[in-house]
Design a protein around this motif. Sequence first.
Motif, mmCIF file in Angstrom:
data_model
loop_
_atom_site.group_PDB
_atom_site.id
_atom_site.type_symbol
_atom_site.label_atom_id
_atom_site.label_comp_id
_atom_site.label_asym_id
_atom_site.label_seq_id
_atom_site.Cartn_x
_atom_site.Cartn_y
_atom_site.Cartn_z
ATOM 1 N N SER A 61 -39.126 24.293 36.982
ATOM 2 C CA SER A 61 -40.109 23.934 38.008
ATOM 3 C C SER A 61 -39.597 24.265 39.407
ATOM 4 C CB SER A 61 -40.452 22.448 37.911
ATOM 5 O OG SER A 61 -41.237 22.187 36.778
ATOM 6 N N GLN A 62 -38.288 24.197 39.610
ATOM 7 C CA GLN A 62 -37.761 24.542 40.930
ATOM 8 C C GLN A 62 -37.965 26.024 41.214
ATOM 9 O OE1 GLN A 62 -34.157 22.776 42.220
ATOM 10 N NE2 GLN A 62 -33.965 24.118 44.001
ATOM 11 N N ASN B 202 -44.213 29.269 46.686
ATOM 12 C CA ASN B 202 -44.166 29.329 48.143
ATOM 13 C C ASN B 202 -44.054 30.753 48.655
ATOM 14 O OD1 ASN B 202 -43.783 26.608 49.925
ATOM 15 N ND2 ASN B 202 -43.314 26.250 47.766
ATOM 16 N N ALA B 203 -43.275 31.587 47.954
ATOM 17 C CA ALA B 203 -43.160 32.978 48.384
ATOM 18 C C ALA B 203 -44.512 33.679 48.309
ATOM 19 C CB ALA B 203 -42.128 33.706 47.525
ATOM 20 N N SER B 204 -45.258 33.457 47.230
ATOM 21 C CA SER B 204 -46.585 34.073 47.101
ATOM 22 C C SER B 204 -47.571 33.449 48.086
ATOM 23 C CB SER B 204 -47.100 33.935 45.671
ATOM 24 O OG SER B 204 -47.377 32.588 45.346
ATOM 25 N N TYR C 54 -38.452 19.735 47.730
ATOM 26 C CA TYR C 54 -39.615 20.615 47.778
ATOM 27 C C TYR C 54 -40.503 20.242 48.970
ATOM 28 C CZ TYR C 54 -38.372 21.144 42.808
ATOM 29 O OH TYR C 54 -37.709 21.363 41.634
ATOM 30 N N PRO C 55 -41.262 21.191 49.505
ATOM 31 C CA PRO C 55 -42.257 20.843 50.526
ATOM 32 C C PRO C 55 -43.399 20.059 49.883
ATOM 33 C CG PRO C 55 -42.481 23.147 49.911
ATOM 34 C CD PRO C 55 -41.251 22.640 49.209
ATOM 35 N N ALA C 56 -43.833 18.982 50.526
ATOM 36 C CA ALA C 56 -44.895 18.146 49.967
ATOM 37 C C ALA C 56 -46.165 18.965 49.758
ATOM 38 C CB ALA C 56 -45.177 16.968 50.886
#
Length: 604
Positions: A454-455, A462-464, A484-486
Amino acid sequence: MSGEKMPAADDRPTVKVAAVSWPGVELEPVATPPAADGGKPTRSRRARLLLAGGLTAALLAGGIGLGAYAYAGDVPRGTEVLGTELGGRSRADAARALRAELERRADALNAPVGVTVGEKKAELKPADVGLAIDVDATVAAAAAADAHAVSRLVGSRTVEPVVTVDAERLGAALRKVMGSQGREMTMPTVIWTGTTPKPVYPKPALTVDTAGATEAVTAAWLAARPVTVPLVEKWPATSREEVDRLVTELARPAVAAPVTLTTEGGSVTIPPAAIARALRFSTDDDGKVTPRVDVKRLRTALGGKLGKLEVEPRDAGLTITGGKPKVVPSRAGRQVDAAALGPALLAVLPKSTDRTVTAALKPATPELTEAKLAELGIKERVSTFTTRFTGGLSSPRSQNIVQAAKDVDGTIVKPGETFSLNAHTGERGYDQGYQDAPTIVNGKLVPGVGGGVSQFTTTLFNASYYAGMEDVEHKPHSFYFSRYPAVIESTIYWPQLDFKFRNNSPHGVLIDTSYTGSSITVSIWSTKIYDSVKTEYGPRRNVTQPKTVYLKPGPDCIAAAGGVGFAQDAFRVIKKDGKVIKREKFSWRYDAEPRFICAPDPGA
C-alpha cells in the motif's frame, strides 16, 4: 385533393358488395315490380342493390368522385390513434394532430407508473426510463395500415402508438425496486484444487424478466394503471449434467497423464500440474461454459521449459540515465503459435493415448518498436513523489515495497490506456517474491503476504495525481497514517481493491521507480502540459477519539498506538496558461484507529 394518386383503373380491385349499410344516410324508396312469390316489393333490398352498384361503378370510374375521396390523404380514412382521427390527413397534418393530443394528455403521460416487484412497491417516472411516444413512427404505422378502397370509405381501424423505452434503464430501475428479494445466478464452471477438478453446479437467479417487464410496463403506462412485475427464475445455459460431463470426459482425463509438445526446435513435456493451470472453463453472461487452453498461463506454468525452444520478443523501452530517458531497443523473437496450440492441445486432453501435440514456431514481433516509442513524446519528468519507511531494506515490509517498485519500473502507458496495479503485478504471493508483513484486515493489523505494498501504491498514486492523470480507482486506508498525505493516498488488496489511473494526455507515460534504504520514489515522465498541479486542503471535521482494545497475545497479535478519526476534503487544482482549468474534490472519512494492546483485558 392532395394525397396518393388513385391507381389506374385496370390495377384497382373489382369490389363485390353483397350488402352495405351506410350509417346516417336515408335512402328514398324506389318502385319495384312485385316479387316472384307475389309479395310486395321491398325498399331495403332495392336500395342495397343500387348502393352496391353505385359504389362499384364509382370505384372503377377513377378520377374524381368516391374513388378519389377514398384514396385522399396519406393515412387511410377511419384510422385512429389514442382516440384521435388521423384518417384522410397528410403525414405532416397527422403528426400535428397526434402531437396536439399528446399535449392534452401530458399530465397522464408524465404521471409516475406504479409498479410492484415481488413484494415491494415503487413509482417510476416515465422520463427516467425513457418512456415516450414516437410521433413520426406512429404516423408511419398509421399510414401503412392495410385498407382497400371500400374500407377506406366506411371502415375504421385503431393503430396502437409506437412507444420507445430505454430497456436498460428500466431493467436497472426494476432491479433496484427488487433489492434483496433477488438472487444472483450461480454460474457453472469447473475449478481446480491442484490437479483435482471440482464441479461448480448452476443455480438460478431470481430476478426480473426485462423483456416481459418492458412490455408490461409500457402497456400499463399507456393505460394509466399500475403493473405487477413478477420475479422469475433464470437458469444458466449450462446444466448440472453438462458440468458433470465436462469433469468426466475432459477435466479428469486431461490430468491423467502428461502431454508431449514437439516443435522443430525440440520437445517439451507438459506435466498434469501445468495442464491444470492452463485448462480453463470460461463462463459467459448467459452461463454457457466453454473449455479452453490459456497458452499464457501454460507458458507461466512451464517456467523456463519453453524458453529452451522460444525467443521471447522484447518491446522497445526507456531507462533513465543521467537524468534523461534512454531508448532500450526492441528485439524480435520466435514463439510457439499460441492461436493454434490452444485448440490442438484441447483436442488431445480427453485422450488416454496419443497425447502428443505438434506446434510451429512463428516469428514474434514486438508490439512497441523504437519508431512507435519515439512518437509517444516521453522526454521530461512531469512529476515525482517520495514516501519514507522504517526498518531498512532487510525488513519484509520494505522488501515488499521494493518488489512492487521493481515490478512496475519502466512501464509505459500509452495515451488513452488505463494502468491497473493489480493487473500489472498479478497476485502478489510468495512465488512472486512477496513476504508476510502487517496488513489491515477487518480493522486491525495482522500478518499477510504483500503487506506494505500500500505504501508503494500511495507513492504511485501521488505521482500520477501530480502528473494530472485521470483517477479511475483508488481507496484510501481505513485509518490515517501520518507517513501519507491525508485523503490523497491509496491502499490495495488482491483481488478486491485495485489502483488504476488513465493516461488522459496525448503523450505516452513512463513510470520510473527508485528506492533507498528508507524511501521509495516514483516519477512520471512524459511531455509536460500543465503549469502546475497542487493540493488545497479543507479543515478536518468530525474528529473522533480512539478506543482501547485488548487482544489475545501471540504471534498474530500486532500492537498499535491508535489514532484519531476525522473527515477531510482535498482539492486538486490544475493550472494551464496561468488559469485554473480544473478543480477536483477528493473526500474521505478515516475511522479512529483503536489502541491495540496484546494483553488480557484487565477489566474483564
